[in-house]
Design an enzyme around this catalytic site. Structure first.
Site, short mmCIF file in Angstrom:
data_model
loop_
_atom_site.label_atom_id
_atom_site.label_comp_id
_atom_site.label_asym_id
_atom_site.label_seq_id
_atom_site.Cartn_x
_atom_site.Cartn_y
_atom_site.Cartn_z
CG ASP A 106 -1.86 -1.14 1.30
OD1 ASP A 106 -2.15 -1.70 0.24
OD2 ASP A 106 -2.29 -1.48 2.43
N1 URA Z 1 -1.16 -5.91 3.95
C1 URA Z 1 -1.66 -4.65 3.96
O1 URA Z 1 -2.68 -4.38 4.57
N2 URA Z 1 -0.99 -3.70 3.29
C2 URA Z 1 0.15 -3.94 2.62
O2 URA Z 1 0.73 -3.01 2.03
C3 URA Z 1 0.65 -5.25 2.61
C4 URA Z 1 -0.03 -6.23 3.29
#
Ligand code: URA
Length: 242
Positions: A106
């Site tokens: 993310d």
């Molecule tokens: N899980 C998440 O919630 N975000 C990420 O970036 C990776 C795994």
């Protein structure tokens, strides 16, 4: 293919047009194994020979595999109109055509992103049946109860089709903002955040520490990127892929 023309290598791996590559060669700016080569059609063994451009070594492996220490605010994409992408962080000497992130973090997640131009390899490690573990550090918004590890070990049901495999949760430090390490085996959308949310916790910081058997290099500064060698690639995947 191991044997390739020098101008083709410069255009593929050096991210230049074929014409720009030829000009550099004619200008005497390119060496092969320490010797200036002025013939664009010079045959180069991409597995053995060393090529430099303007004195800087050029990585001429058929494919490239990069470890990026992704900072927050950067998107896991090849292009974006609003935010810098993980590919924008690749320094010029490691740039080449077709680079993309093999797996996403993310925008507000930090940590290890693998960037490559090898679609076959990316497909293998991202395939649902690969079950390549990914280890994360998460900081939560309130103290956790020890039974959460048991819930994660059963496999969290995120609703709809999203049933997680059993995951490991290890408490590093409990307190008002606990730090935990979580290992998951898929890459569902916002997976870790949703796993915690399911039990009433908010993830306030998230960092990917490891992919398969390969940890994020602790010497690699935030925002920096470096090439992985064959040994490290093997360390990442050994025992996890068919
Ligand atoms: N899980 C998440 O919630 N975000 C990420 O970036 C990776 C795994």
């Amino acid at each position: 293919m191991a044997i390739q023309r020098l101008d083709k290598i410069l255009s593929n791996q050096g991210n230049l047009s074929r014409k720009e590559g030829k000009v550099l060669i004619w200008q005497g700016k390119v060496t092969v194994n320490g010797v200036v080569v002025k013939a664009p059609d010079c045959k180069v063994d991409t597995q053995r020979d060393q090529v430099t451009v303007d004195g800087r070594p050029l990585s001429i492996r058929e494919h490239i595999y990069l470890m990026l220490h992704k900072p927050q605010g950067v998107v896991s994409a090849t292009e974006d109109t609003r935010f810098p992408t993980v590919v924008d962080l690749v320094p010029p000497q490691l740039r080449r055509k077709g680079l993309f992130p093999a797996g996403r973090l993310d925008k507000d997640t930090e940590g290890f992103v693998l960037i490559t131009d090898d679609g076959v390899f990316a497909h293998r490690i991202l395939a649902p049946k690969s079950h390549l573990p990914k280890r994360y550090l998460a900081v939560l918004d309130h103290p956790i109860t020890p039974d959460l590890a048991g819930e994660f070990a059963k496999g969290v049901d995120l609703g709809g089709e999203d049933q997680c495999s059993p995951a490991q949760l290890h408490i590093v430090e409990n307190g008002p903002q606990p730090q935990v390490e979580v290992t998951i085996y898929e890459g569902m959308y916002h997976q870790i955040k949703r796993m915690f949310e399911r039990f009433g916790y908010r993830v306030i910081y998230l960092k990917r520490l490891q992919i398969g058997g390969l940890p994020l290099d602790p010497q690699l500064p935030l925002g920096a990127c470096r090439e992985l060698d064959d040994r490290e690639l093997e360390q990442m995947t050994k025992g996890y892929l068919d």
